[in-house]
Design a protein around this motif. Structure first.
Motif, PDB file in Angstrom:
ATOM      1  N   GLN A 299       0.802  -1.217   0.000  1.00 36.28           N
ATOM      2  CA  GLN A 299       0.000   0.000   0.000  1.00 36.28           C
ATOM      3  C   GLN A 299       0.842   1.277   0.000  1.00 36.28           C
ATOM      4  N   ASN A 300       2.111   1.153   0.352  1.00 35.23           N
ATOM      5  CA  ASN A 300       2.988   2.329   0.400  1.00 35.23           C
ATOM      6  C   ASN A 300       3.916   2.450  -0.801  1.00 35.23           C
ATOM      7  N   GLN A 301       3.816   1.529  -1.746  1.00 39.45           N
ATOM      8  CA  GLN A 301       4.716   1.536  -2.894  1.00 39.45           C
ATOM      9  C   GLN A 301       4.171   2.424  -4.013  1.00 39.45           C
ATOM     10  N   GLU A 302       5.028   3.247  -4.573  1.00 39.93           N
ATOM     11  CA  GLU A 302       4.664   4.105  -5.695  1.00 39.93           C
ATOM     12  C   GLU A 302       5.108   3.465  -7.001  1.00 39.93           C
ATOM     13  N   ASP A 303       4.301   3.641  -8.027  1.00 43.21           N
ATOM     14  CA  ASP A 303       4.594   3.126  -9.377  1.00 43.21           C
ATOM     15  C   ASP A 303       4.689   1.601  -9.406  1.00 43.21           C
ATOM     16  N   VAL A 304       3.945   0.943  -8.506  1.00 39.66           N
ATOM     17  CA  VAL A 304       3.882  -0.521  -8.503  1.00 39.66           C
ATOM     18  C   VAL A 304       2.408  -0.926  -8.486  1.00 39.66           C
ATOM     19  N   ALA A 305       2.032  -1.820  -9.396  1.00 37.60           N
ATOM     20  CA  ALA A 305       0.668  -2.355  -9.429  1.00 37.60           C
ATOM     21  C   ALA A 305       0.735  -3.865  -9.382  1.00 37.60           C
ATOM     22  N   TYR A 306      -0.336  -4.477  -8.874  1.00 32.99           N
ATOM     23  CA  TYR A 306      -0.366  -5.922  -8.690  1.00 32.99           C
ATOM     24  C   TYR A 306      -1.560  -6.529  -9.425  1.00 32.99           C
ATOM     25  N   LEU A 307      -1.308  -7.708  -9.989  1.00 34.09           N
ATOM     26  CA  LEU A 307      -2.355  -8.482 -10.647  1.00 34.09           C
ATOM     27  C   LEU A 307      -2.469  -9.807  -9.915  1.00 34.09           C
ATOM     28  N   PHE A 308      -3.633 -10.065  -9.343  1.00 29.19           N
ATOM     29  CA  PHE A 308      -3.848 -11.257  -8.521  1.00 29.19           C
ATOM     30  C   PHE A 308      -4.768 -12.235  -9.233  1.00 29.19           C
ATOM     31  N   LEU A 309      -4.354 -13.509  -9.285  1.00 25.95           N
ATOM     32  CA  LEU A 309      -5.177 -14.579  -9.847  1.00 25.95           C
ATOM     33  C   LEU A 309      -5.339 -15.666  -8.797  1.00 25.95           C
ATOM     34  N   GLY A 310      -6.415 -16.447  -8.935  1.00 24.16           N
ATOM     35  CA  GLY A 310      -6.602 -17.591  -8.051  1.00 24.16           C
ATOM     36  C   GLY A 310      -7.649 -18.525  -8.602  1.00 24.16           C
ATOM     37  N   SER A 311      -7.479 -19.821  -8.385  1.00 26.29           N
ATOM     38  CA  SER A 311      -8.428 -20.804  -8.907  1.00 26.29           C
ATOM     39  C   SER A 311      -9.574 -21.076  -7.942  1.00 26.29           C
ATOM     40  N   LYS A 312      -9.436 -20.632  -6.685  1.00 30.67           N
ATOM     41  CA  LYS A 312     -10.502 -20.824  -5.703  1.00 30.67           C
ATOM     42  C   LYS A 312     -11.257 -19.515  -5.580  1.00 30.67           C
ATOM     43  N   GLU A 313     -12.285 -19.399  -6.407  1.00 31.40           N
ATOM     44  CA  GLU A 313     -12.979 -18.131  -6.574  1.00 31.40           C
ATOM     45  C   GLU A 313     -13.569 -17.614  -5.263  1.00 31.40           C
ATOM     46  N   GLY A 314     -14.156 -18.507  -4.481  1.00 30.92           N
ATOM     47  CA  GLY A 314     -14.759 -18.099  -3.222  1.00 30.92           C
ATOM     48  C   GLY A 314     -13.746 -17.467  -2.280  1.00 30.92           C
ATOM     49  N   MET A 315     -12.581 -18.113  -2.154  1.00 31.12           N
ATOM     50  CA  MET A 315     -11.526 -17.587  -1.285  1.00 31.12           C
ATOM     51  C   MET A 315     -11.003 -16.247  -1.795  1.00 31.12           C
ATOM     52  N   MET A 316     -10.841 -16.131  -3.106  1.00 30.37           N
ATOM     53  CA  MET A 316     -10.327 -14.892  -3.675  1.00 30.37           C
ATOM     54  C   MET A 316     -11.300 -13.736  -3.445  1.00 30.37           C
ATOM     55  N   LYS A 317     -12.573 -13.987  -3.631  1.00 30.65           N
ATOM     56  CA  LYS A 317     -13.561 -12.925  -3.403  1.00 30.65           C
ATOM     57  C   LYS A 317     -13.566 -12.509  -1.938  1.00 30.65           C
ATOM     58  N   THR A 318     -13.429 -13.484  -1.037  1.00 29.29           N
ATOM     59  CA  THR A 318     -13.386 -13.160   0.385  1.00 29.29           C
ATOM     60  C   THR A 318     -12.174 -12.292   0.704  1.00 29.29           C
ATOM     61  N   LEU A 319     -11.016 -12.651   0.160  1.00 30.05           N
ATOM     62  CA  LEU A 319      -9.782 -11.911   0.436  1.00 30.05           C
ATOM     63  C   LEU A 319      -9.880 -10.440   0.030  1.00 30.05           C
ATOM     64  N   PHE A 320     -10.612 -10.166  -1.058  1.00 27.95           N
ATOM     65  CA  PHE A 320     -10.626  -8.801  -1.592  1.00 27.95           C
ATOM     66  C   PHE A 320     -11.942  -8.060  -1.360  1.00 27.95           C
ATOM     67  N   ALA A 321     -12.959  -8.753  -0.878  1.00 34.63           N
ATOM     68  CA  ALA A 321     -14.264  -8.099  -0.714  1.00 34.63           C
ATOM     69  C   ALA A 321     -14.791  -8.120   0.711  1.00 34.63           C
ATOM     70  N   ASP A 322     -14.127  -8.839   1.607  1.00 30.28           N
ATOM     71  CA  ASP A 322     -14.567  -8.916   3.000  1.00 30.28           C
ATOM     72  C   ASP A 322     -13.858  -7.835   3.816  1.00 30.28           C
ATOM     73  N   LYS A 323     -14.622  -7.028   4.527  1.00 28.35           N
ATOM     74  CA  LYS A 323     -14.056  -5.927   5.309  1.00 28.35           C
ATOM     75  C   LYS A 323     -13.053  -6.396   6.356  1.00 28.35           C
ATOM     76  N   LYS A 324     -13.155  -7.649   6.769  1.00 24.11           N
ATOM     77  CA  LYS A 324     -12.269  -8.170   7.799  1.00 24.11           C
ATOM     78  C   LYS A 324     -10.903  -8.592   7.254  1.00 24.11           C
ATOM     79  N   GLU A 325     -10.784  -8.661   5.929  1.00 25.69           N
ATOM     80  CA  GLU A 325      -9.557  -9.158   5.317  1.00 25.69           C
ATOM     81  C   GLU A 325      -8.591  -8.010   4.991  1.00 25.69           C
TER      82      GLU A 325
END
Length: 375
Positions: free
Chosen positions: A183-209
């Protein structure tokens, strides 16, 4: 000797990515502007192929790129080394820079060139003696993309494939640690993939994560039937094989346009034609290619069934969804267990909801396999 006509078993080349140009352009644009992205979609639909093409285009544009597949890693140290190697390859042109750095017996000239390229990165870290702790090495690795972007004045894009496996590799605290650096890096972007869709959605859409709202969540669009038809017919024509619209349509009808399954069916159809000495695709040959494809996919589907670990009732639910019959009319079945099974199948992206109490298989060929196995 000509290569495989239809690529199977791994990421495909640019020319075999069907009808994704607009989506790839969108991803390249977002990442170029520094927006991190999480891609989701059903299993085996070509997420990695898409991501690698995006990285290729970004590299052409002058970006530093790096790719780390967490599925292949088994420890915190392995993650750190993989990320460091992937980042430093942009400077050194060497895939395993750390190994080259540790092995200083090759040539004096080679060692000197490598030292010059890495002198400002404080890479020594006691690597040759294994003195650096795993935690300290991981801290160095997670900080490195930002350091490279700043010192080389190059925008950086990092791909993490099978990102949900990070906790298996480096422990449950890894996501908070990663976020604290990213979150503190400038000029760096990340592309995240995952085969476990449920877990991936939780990681990026759950307020607790830890990664809540860190990246834009994008679904991978389906491929139109017309695009598949044009691609398949064109590929067969390169080998002097003719087809009819009806035969090509039957392929996409049977596979549902699932990328990897469609490639497998076309590949088996091609070899069936070669073995028979034929150069015209008929409906009979399509059916033969499809049956052969189901046999080659059987180990994958067996592994999926094992992974689902369904009870007797669970298998009955799966069978009823495959046949399109009522789910909640299973004799002596607990409605709560049926509901848990449905939720489990949805989380595993085996099925998707079509309407109230109505579900369908994400992968039509897996549905056919279930029907053949359970009857």
């Amino acid at each position: 000797m000509p290569g495989k006509l239809f690529p199977i078993g791994g990421p495909v080349a640019e020319e075999d990515i069907v009808d994704r140009e607009d989506f790839i352009t969108s991803l390249v644009t977002r990442l170029s502007e520094g927006q991190s992205v999480m891609l989701y979609g059903p299993r085996r639909i070509g997420k990695t192929s898409l991501a690698h093409e995006v990285l290729r285009q970004l590299k052409v544009k002058g970006f530093y790129i790096a790719s780390v597949d967490l599925f292949r890693l088994s420890s915190k140290r392995a993650l750190a080394v993989a990320l460091i190697n992937a980042c430093l390859e942009n400077r050194t042109g060497i895939r395993k820079t750390i190994d080259a750095w540790k092995d200083r017996t090759k040539t004096i000239a080679g060692t000197a060139k490598l030292a010059i390229k890495l002198q400002d990165l404080e890479l020594d870290l006691g690597l040759s003696q294994g003195e650096q702790s795993d935690e300290a090495l991981l801290d160095y690795a997670l900080n490195l993309p930002g350091v490279l972007a700043k010192r080389d004045k190059k925008p950086v894009v990092i791909l993490f494939d099978e990102f949900q496996d990070a906790c298996r590799v480096a422990g449950t605290g890894i996501y908070k640690k990663m976020r604290s650096y990213f979150q503190n890096q400038e000029d760096v972007a990340y592309l995240f993939l995952g085969s476990k869709e449920g877990m991936m959605k939780t990681l990026f859409a759950d307020k607790k994560e830890a990664f809540y709202r860190f990246a834009t969540i994008l679904p991978i669009p389906s491929i139109p039937e017309t695009a598949w038809a044009e691609y398949i017919a064109k590929k067969f024509r390169t080998r002097g094989i003719t087809s009819t619209p009806e035969a090509i349509k039957e392929i996409t009808r049977k596979t549902g346009g699932h990328p990897q399954d469609t490639m497998v069916v076309c590949s088996e159809l091609y070899y069936a034609l070669l073995e028979a000495g034929q150069n015209t695709i008929s409906l009979e040959f399509v059916r033969l290619g499809y049956d052969r494809a189901l046999l080659t996919l059987a180990p994958i589907y067996d592994e999926l069934l094992d992974d689902l670990n369904l009870s007797f009732t669970g298998r009955q639910v799966l069978k009823r969804i495959a046949t399109g019959t009522s789910i909640y009319s299973i004799e002596n079945a607990n409605p709560n267990e049926i509901k848990r099974t449905i939720d489990h199948l949805l989380a595993k992206t085996v099925i998707e909801k079509k309407g109230r109490g109505s579900y369908t298989f994400v992968e039509p060929m897996f549905r056919d396999y279930v029907l053949r196995e359970f009857f």
